[in-house]
Motif scaffolding. Structure first.
Motif, PDB file in Angstrom:
ATOM      1  N   ILE A   1       5.437  10.376   2.940  1.00  0.00           N
ATOM      2  CA  ILE A   1       5.172   9.405   1.885  1.00  0.00           C
ATOM      3  C   ILE A   1       5.437   8.021   2.473  1.00  0.00           C
ATOM      4  CG2 ILE A   1       5.767   8.565  -0.408  1.00  0.00           C
ATOM      5  CD1 ILE A   1       4.522  11.282  -0.511  1.00  0.00           C
ATOM      6  N   VAL A   2       4.446   7.139   2.433  1.00  0.00           N
ATOM      7  CA  VAL A   2       4.548   5.855   3.122  1.00  0.00           C
ATOM      8  C   VAL A   2       4.401   4.693   2.133  1.00  0.00           C
ATOM      9  CG1 VAL A   2       3.590   4.384   4.928  1.00  0.00           C
ATOM     10  CG2 VAL A   2       3.526   6.876   5.197  1.00  0.00           C
TER      11      VAL A   2
ATOM     12  N   LEU B   1       0.860  -1.186   0.000  1.00  0.00           N
ATOM     13  CA  LEU B   1       0.000   0.000   0.000  1.00  0.00           C
ATOM     14  C   LEU B   1       0.893   1.232   0.000  1.00  0.00           C
ATOM     15  CD1 LEU B   1      -2.969   0.996   0.293  1.00  0.00           C
ATOM     16  CD2 LEU B   1      -2.646   0.861   2.763  1.00  0.00           C
ATOM     17  N   LYS B   2       0.623   2.175  -0.890  1.00  0.00           N
ATOM     18  CA  LYS B   2       1.394   3.412  -0.932  1.00  0.00           C
ATOM     19  C   LYS B   2       0.455   4.586  -0.734  1.00  0.00           C
ATOM     20  CE  LYS B   2       4.813   6.031  -3.583  1.00  0.00           C
ATOM     21  NZ  LYS B   2       4.124   7.324  -3.556  1.00  0.00           N
ATOM     22  N   PHE B   3       0.812   5.469   0.182  1.00  0.00           N
ATOM     23  CA  PHE B   3      -0.044   6.628   0.431  1.00  0.00           C
ATOM     24  C   PHE B   3       0.758   7.821   0.949  1.00  0.00           C
ATOM     25  CE2 PHE B   3      -0.185   3.869   4.190  1.00  0.00           C
ATOM     26  CZ  PHE B   3       0.079   4.747   5.238  1.00  0.00           C
ATOM     27  N   LYS B   4       0.131   8.973   0.868  1.00  0.00           N
ATOM     28  CA  LYS B   4       0.708  10.216   1.377  1.00  0.00           C
ATOM     29  C   LYS B   4      -0.106  10.645   2.588  1.00  0.00           C
ATOM     30  CE  LYS B   4       1.749  15.001   0.009  1.00  0.00           C
ATOM     31  NZ  LYS B   4       0.856  15.704   0.937  1.00  0.00           N
ATOM     32  N   ALA B   5       0.575  10.904   3.695  1.00  0.00           N
ATOM     33  CA  ALA B   5      -0.101  11.307   4.930  1.00  0.00           C
ATOM     34  C   ALA B   5       0.291  12.734   5.287  1.00  0.00           C
ATOM     35  CB  ALA B   5       0.271  10.358   6.067  1.00  0.00           C
ATOM     36  N   ASP B   6      -0.708  13.586   5.452  1.00  0.00           N
ATOM     37  CA  ASP B   6      -0.451  14.963   5.871  1.00  0.00           C
ATOM     38  C   ASP B   6      -0.532  15.037   7.391  1.00  0.00           C
ATOM     39  OD1 ASP B   6      -0.074  15.900   3.342  1.00  0.00           O
ATOM     40  OD2 ASP B   6      -2.101  16.659   3.073  1.00  0.00           O
ATOM     41  N   ILE B   7       0.631  15.106   8.027  1.00  0.00           N
ATOM     42  CA  ILE B   7       0.708  15.241   9.477  1.00  0.00           C
ATOM     43  C   ILE B   7       1.238  16.631   9.794  1.00  0.00           C
ATOM     44  CG2 ILE B   7       1.885  14.432  11.559  1.00  0.00           C
ATOM     45  CD1 ILE B   7       1.675  11.625  10.511  1.00  0.00           C
ATOM     46  N   LEU B   8       0.506  17.348  10.629  1.00  0.00           N
ATOM     47  CA  LEU B   8       0.787  18.759  10.904  1.00  0.00           C
ATOM     48  C   LEU B   8       1.326  18.933  12.314  1.00  0.00           C
ATOM     49  CD1 LEU B   8       0.289  21.544   9.410  1.00  0.00           C
ATOM     50  CD2 LEU B   8      -1.739  21.734  10.846  1.00  0.00           C
ATOM     51  N   ASP B   9       2.426  19.687  12.416  1.00  0.00           N
ATOM     52  CA  ASP B   9       2.930  20.091  13.718  1.00  0.00           C
ATOM     53  C   ASP B   9       2.115  21.300  14.176  1.00  0.00           C
ATOM     54  OD1 ASP B   9       5.059  20.167  15.894  1.00  0.00           O
ATOM     55  OD2 ASP B   9       5.256  22.180  15.043  1.00  0.00           O
ATOM     56  N   LYS B  10       1.380  21.150  15.257  1.00  0.00           N
ATOM     57  CA  LYS B  10       0.420  22.177  15.673  1.00  0.00           C
ATOM     58  C   LYS B  10       1.096  23.498  16.019  1.00  0.00           C
ATOM     59  CE  LYS B  10      -3.063  18.941  17.440  1.00  0.00           C
ATOM     60  NZ  LYS B  10      -3.817  18.490  18.632  1.00  0.00           N
TER      61      LYS B  10
ATOM     62  N   ASP C   1       7.014   1.312   6.391  1.00  0.00           N
ATOM     63  CA  ASP C   1       6.518   0.970   7.725  1.00  0.00           C
ATOM     64  C   ASP C   1       6.964  -0.404   8.204  1.00  0.00           C
ATOM     65  OD1 ASP C   1       4.944  -0.705   6.070  1.00  0.00           O
ATOM     66  OD2 ASP C   1       3.329  -0.697   7.552  1.00  0.00           O
ATOM     67  N   GLU C   2       7.689  -1.154   7.361  1.00  0.00           N
ATOM     68  CA  GLU C   2       8.042  -2.526   7.695  1.00  0.00           C
ATOM     69  C   GLU C   2       8.709  -2.613   9.062  1.00  0.00           C
ATOM     70  OE1 GLU C   2      10.008  -6.231   5.348  1.00  0.00           O
ATOM     71  OE2 GLU C   2      11.253  -4.437   5.493  1.00  0.00           O
ATOM     72  N   GLU C   3       8.148  -3.444   9.947  1.00  0.00           N
ATOM     73  CA  GLU C   3       8.743  -3.698  11.262  1.00  0.00           C
ATOM     74  C   GLU C   3       9.052  -5.179  11.353  1.00  0.00           C
ATOM     75  OE1 GLU C   3       5.998  -2.383  14.196  1.00  0.00           O
ATOM     76  OE2 GLU C   3       4.304  -3.500  13.394  1.00  0.00           O
TER      77      GLU C   3
END
Length: 350
Positions: A182-183, A164-173, A278-280
């Motif tokens: 990019i994951v 699965l490939k996706f883009k996550a928008d994570i915001l520093d408040k 994300d591989e663990e």
């Protein structure tokens, strides 16, 4: 502009001497490609100003200016109803008042969006969300928030989602800045350091020689594999992978989880490439005493599931030379774990 207007094309880095262009609209969906991958940014605002190095061109004028272009964006005006069929909203326990929009990337049709819906319910995506909200997760202390996820690609392994490939928008408040996100999700995996103690006094590590298309090379590496289900059976997966790739049957009770010796804050897992994947991984140790004849039989043995494209050769390398014989990160990590575990007395010396 209003929401009924058609698509226009913006060509960047033009030599056209304009100062700025202000555009008014209700809803904008920006679709673009970067390194041949489609991206989409959706926003609702009253207007924006294009910088001086951009200009809005009609197709007839744009064609003869393509040689000046370095970047191409498609600015597509659409109503919220047209995009809602390709979006989902999820709520996380850590931010109950801030729903997360999950949408398909540009170019994903309504029929293909079914894969995206499946991706949201997949163990890959759920595992990533769990990591976000874990005790040491990004969202744990409330200083950051997940705003949006854009699903860019889904690879199926038969009936289940493999990658699965996706883009996550994570915001520093505090700063208002986004964290790069990019994951490439492939989920939990296992690797096994198998040491065969021969009756000639030499200890051999068992490796696999495989074609690895992403590297463009044939790679010597530890036997390894992905978890195929949601059960979290790391030991069982490790035993199965070794049998498939090497042809050796391992006893579960003799497996030693080297990653179990890590500090609890790590989750007792290793992240081989945390900047993009994300591989663990859990790394196991298995030691076995064998005769020289077994070493000869295994060396160069062809194995693997041919129907799955696995063309594997078994290679045995003296353990004392292992650290310098391959660039496989799994090998080098396993050596570090094994050597340190021996040093502090967690596993016996070989």
């Amino acid at each position: 502009m209003n929401t009924s207007q058609r698509t226009r094309t913006i060509y960047g880095l033009t030599k056209k001497p304009i100062k700025a262009l202000h555009v008014q609209f209700r809803h904008v969906e920006v679709l673009f490609t970067f390194h041949h991958l489609p991206f989409r940014v959706v926003s609702s605002m009253s207007g924006f100003t294009l910088p001086a190095r951009l200009f809005l061109a009609y197709p007839s004028r744009a064609l003869h200016r393509l040689h000046h272009s370095k970047l191409m964006l498609y600015c597509k005006m659409s109503s919220s109803s047209s995009s809602s069929s390709l979006t989902h909203s999820i709520t996380l326990p850590s931010q109950p008042t801030e729903p997360v929009n999950v949408a398909a990337a540009a170019g994903v049709s309504a029929s293909d969006f079914r894969r995206v819906e499946n991706a949201i319910d997949s163990s890959l995506f759920k595992n990533w969300l769990r990591n976000l909200e874990s005790e040491t997760g990004i969202l744990a202390d409330g200083t950051m928030t997940l705003k949006e996820v854009i699903i860019q690609g889904v690879d199926m392994f038969g009936e289940r989602i493999g990658f699965l490939k996706f883009k996550a928008d994570i915001l520093d408040k505090e700063s208002g800045h986004k964290v790069p996100g990019i994951v490439f999700a492939r989920g939990p995996a296992v690797a096994v350091l198998i040491l065969l103690e021969s009756d000639d006094g030499e200890t051999y590590a068992v490796l696999t020689e495989q074609v690895r298309v992403p590297t463009g090379k044939v790679v010597l590496e530890l036997p390894a594999g992905m978890l195929d289900d949601d059960e979290g059976d790391f030991v069982g997966t490790a035993v199965r992978e070794v049998e498939e790739e090497i042809g050796i049957k391992l006893k579960k009770e003799d497996m030693v989880d080297l990653t179990a010796f890590l500090d609890p804050s790590t989750g007792h897992r290793i992240f081989p490439s945390p900047g993009g994947c994300d591989e663990e991984m859990s790394v196991f140790l298995y030691r076995l005493q064998v005769e020289q004849e077994t070493i000869k039989q295994l060396q160069g043995k062809e194995t693997g599931l041919r129907e799955h494209g696995e063309f594997i050769k078994v290679r045995l390398v003296p353990y004392r030379e292992l650290w310098r014989k391959t660039a496989d990160a799994k090998v080098l990590m396993s050596i570090g774990l094994y050597e340190m575990a021996q040093r502090v007395g967690l596993v016996p010396m070989h």
